[in-house]
Design a protein around this motif. Sequence first.
Motif: not given
Length: 350
Positions: A1-11, A128-133
């Motif tokens: 599992x990729x790091x981003x996927x792992x973080x989403x799964x942990x959340x 997901x959040x925009x880099x520049x709101x």
Amino acid sequence: MEPVEAAIEADAVQAALSHRALAVRGPLFGVAAQAEEDDWRWRVVVEVTHGCPQQARDSLNSLLWFRAKDEAKSTEERRALLAAVARLEKERVDELTVLDTRYRVVRAEEYAGLDARGDVEMPRPTDPEPLTPDWSRGAGAQGPRIDAGLVLDPGAPLSPSQAAERLTMRSLVYSGSRFPAPVLADSAHAVETHPDVLLMPTAFLVVERSGVDDTWTPASGLLVTAHDARRTLDFSLVWWGPRHRGLIPFDAEMETDARTLVADSDPPAPELALLVEAADRLRTGHVNQVQAAGTLYQIARSRRLLRWGPDGPEGPRPSDINTHAPEALHPRLDEDGTVHYDTAESDPAP
């Protein structure tokens, strides 16, 4: 599992532990389409956000009318589209085939996680959040639309938490004395006819409550990102809210809002200053809760599911309520592509 996927799964795991209860808000409706090349998949062509089946049918009516007006490549194609429009103007049609494409009004359940205090789940750190709101007025109209381009594929890969949620939600049925008997019967029947479920993308909305013991109530429609919901709340606090409360005249200039009036006044009106203070807090980061004028506002995380059967997504149930009848929504369009705006005036009296 990729790091981003792992973080989403942990959340997701943390959210499941902290928000063990679910609040089921009720059904939402949209339209999905299936062409021959789609195989078993369906494509959402009308966002699944409408409060009753007829609203979804009306949106399909408009979709086909404008396609006949602007995109039809021949008289035969336009004639087929207009025949479907004519049916939708008179009948409560939940499925029809037009030019080898099936269109179906689909039904989703909207729900949200609740913690031990009954508070609705807020956005997760990995949402997901925009880099520049972008806080500019009108930015929402230029951004992505909810369910735009969404393909409904029951065979798509799932993360472990998604698979667990999908398995858990398969048995979801209405229960309790507040539901009429036909609603309970339809809910139980749907589990048999559409035993699987498909999880739709997460959406966000503004909810509010005015007292500690009050329940949360929706204060916006569903939006694509948490930032979209914050921007909607910002607009409500400084533009719509003051007009609704009589703090700013409805006929004031469009550019006039609580911020401009507070900036130009010395001293500013206390009620407007409090609203601006709350709105400004939203802009300090990923702020998901503010209070103003005795009301607590929160950015909530909404989830939706479609029940799925052998022939695809579930349609409206017999007990689902329509708020209005079918009707003509657009001027008459003939098969040559000419719009007749004066039909009503020129028709002879009976």
